[in-house]
Design a protein around this motif. Structure first.
Motif, mmCIF file in Angstrom:
data_model
loop_
_atom_site.group_PDB
_atom_site.id
_atom_site.type_symbol
_atom_site.label_atom_id
_atom_site.label_comp_id
_atom_site.label_asym_id
_atom_site.label_seq_id
_atom_site.Cartn_x
_atom_site.Cartn_y
_atom_site.Cartn_z
ATOM 1 N N ARG A 69 0.899 -1.296 -0.003
ATOM 2 C CA ARG A 69 -0.476 -0.290 -0.067
ATOM 3 C C ARG A 69 0.358 1.454 -0.128
ATOM 4 O O ARG A 69 0.805 2.258 -0.300
ATOM 5 C CB ARG A 69 -1.083 0.266 1.524
ATOM 6 N N THR A 70 1.661 1.626 0.594
ATOM 7 C CA THR A 70 2.825 2.272 0.631
ATOM 8 C C THR A 70 4.109 2.140 0.015
ATOM 9 O O THR A 70 4.515 3.787 0.088
ATOM 10 C CB THR A 70 3.477 2.888 2.312
ATOM 11 N N ALA A 71 4.609 1.472 -0.484
ATOM 12 C CA ALA A 71 5.833 1.253 -1.528
ATOM 13 C C ALA A 71 5.961 2.858 -1.943
ATOM 14 O O ALA A 71 6.884 3.428 -2.255
ATOM 15 C CB ALA A 71 6.141 0.317 -2.010
ATOM 16 N N ASP A 104 8.535 -5.103 3.192
ATOM 17 C CA ASP A 104 8.499 -6.221 2.783
ATOM 18 C C ASP A 104 9.298 -6.004 1.246
ATOM 19 O O ASP A 104 10.182 -4.905 0.992
ATOM 20 C CB ASP A 104 6.885 -6.625 2.610
ATOM 21 N N ALA A 105 8.769 -7.196 0.274
ATOM 22 C CA ALA A 105 9.331 -6.694 -0.565
ATOM 23 C C ALA A 105 9.147 -5.837 -2.150
ATOM 24 O O ALA A 105 9.719 -5.177 -2.813
ATOM 25 C CB ALA A 105 9.142 -8.300 -1.699
ATOM 26 N N ALA A 106 8.214 -5.108 -1.644
ATOM 27 C CA ALA A 106 7.430 -3.549 -1.787
ATOM 28 C C ALA A 106 8.034 -2.631 -1.412
ATOM 29 O O ALA A 106 8.738 -2.228 -2.931
ATOM 30 C CB ALA A 106 5.641 -3.852 -1.955
ATOM 31 N N GLY A 107 7.935 -2.897 -0.569
ATOM 32 C CA GLY A 107 8.960 -2.064 -0.230
ATOM 33 C C GLY A 107 10.909 -1.683 -0.831
ATOM 34 O O GLY A 107 11.139 -0.660 -0.846
ATOM 35 N N LEU A 108 10.915 -3.251 -0.509
ATOM 36 C CA LEU A 108 12.659 -2.881 -0.956
ATOM 37 C C LEU A 108 12.571 -3.118 -3.003
ATOM 38 O O LEU A 108 13.035 -2.134 -3.526
ATOM 39 C CB LEU A 108 13.045 -4.887 -1.230
ATOM 40 N N GLY A 109 11.578 -3.269 -3.646
ATOM 41 C CA GLY A 109 11.508 -2.482 -4.833
ATOM 42 C C GLY A 109 11.405 -1.028 -4.960
ATOM 43 O O GLY A 109 11.610 0.000 -5.704
ATOM 44 N N LEU A 111 12.364 1.259 -3.110
ATOM 45 C CA LEU A 111 13.815 1.606 -2.780
ATOM 46 C C LEU A 111 14.511 1.784 -4.607
ATOM 47 O O LEU A 111 15.559 2.658 -4.733
ATOM 48 C CB LEU A 111 14.219 1.005 -1.569
ATOM 49 N N VAL A 112 14.863 0.249 -4.543
ATOM 50 C CA VAL A 112 15.835 -0.086 -5.499
ATOM 51 C C VAL A 112 14.862 0.965 -7.423
ATOM 52 O O VAL A 112 15.372 0.948 -7.576
ATOM 53 C CB VAL A 112 15.600 -1.423 -6.311
ATOM 54 N N ALA A 113 13.383 0.536 -7.316
ATOM 55 C CA ALA A 113 13.148 2.163 -8.622
ATOM 56 C C ALA A 113 13.729 3.540 -8.317
ATOM 57 O O ALA A 113 14.306 4.059 -8.689
ATOM 58 C CB ALA A 113 11.363 1.990 -8.306
ATOM 59 N N LEU A 143 21.291 -6.678 -1.756
ATOM 60 C CA LEU A 143 21.210 -4.406 -1.798
ATOM 61 C C LEU A 143 21.821 -3.790 -1.387
ATOM 62 O O LEU A 143 22.306 -2.936 -0.728
ATOM 63 C CB LEU A 143 19.015 -4.519 -1.287
ATOM 64 N N HIS A 144 22.284 -4.241 -0.138
ATOM 65 C CA HIS A 144 23.306 -4.161 0.976
ATOM 66 C C HIS A 144 24.637 -3.726 0.100
ATOM 67 O O HIS A 144 25.522 -2.611 0.839
ATOM 68 C CB HIS A 144 23.840 -4.689 2.266
#
Length: 167
Positions: A69-71, A104-109, A111-113, A143-144
């Protein structure tokens, strides 16, 4: 049994897209940051606000849960803080994750985007005060190596960012 005659879903069971933790409270709608730098953005329990700005570095405090929802909000806010057109905002963003309770994975995605868009404009994102469980996710996913990860905001603040050409 066919799909049409199969048993109905159990009452009270949530659909997969809403399985994030309940009880997240939306942040106050508007409050100004230090010296009126910016107002926090509240979206589904996520709060993002600029804390300090010095030269071409800004510390961005992130609080709450980063999930499906927040990513998008996180990605858009980080890219927006960096600035469009290129060079309009700080080159380096330090995301303070001390108050991030879940990612979660959406949050990591997200950050990458955000990293990809900001790096294309010659900027970078560093992470600070990442909780152990989230740091483990960053290491598991590799991702580190993409983000500079610092134990505290002060460490990130003092660390020079790599030159834009090295990214």
């Amino acid at each position: 049994m066919t799909e049409e005659t199969g048993p109905a879903r159990r009452a009270g069971r949530r659909a997969p897209e809403v399985r994030c933790r309940a009880g997240a409270v939306a942040a106050p709608a508007a409050a100004s940051g230090p010296a009126g730098v910016t107002a926090p953005l509240a979206a589904g329990g996520l709060r993002i606000e600029v804390g300090r700005v010095r030269g071409d570095t800004a510390v961005v405090a992130v609080a709450g849960e980063i999930d499906l929802r927040t990513a998008g909000t996180l990605r858009d806010r980080l890219v927006g803080l960096h600035g469009r057109p290129p060079g309009a905002g700080p080159r380096r963003l330090v995301a303070d994750f001390a108050a991030v309770t879940f990612c979660d994975a959406a949050g990591l995605g997200a950050l990458v985007a955000a990293h990809n868009q900001i790096a294309a404009d010659g900027g970078e994102i560093a992470l600070a005060a990442v909780r152990p469980a989230q740091l483990r996710l960053l290491r598991i996913t590799g991702l580190h190596r993409l983000f500079a990860v610092h134990a505290a905001v002060e460490d990130a603040w003092a660390a020079p960012g790599p030159p834009a050409a090295s990214r």
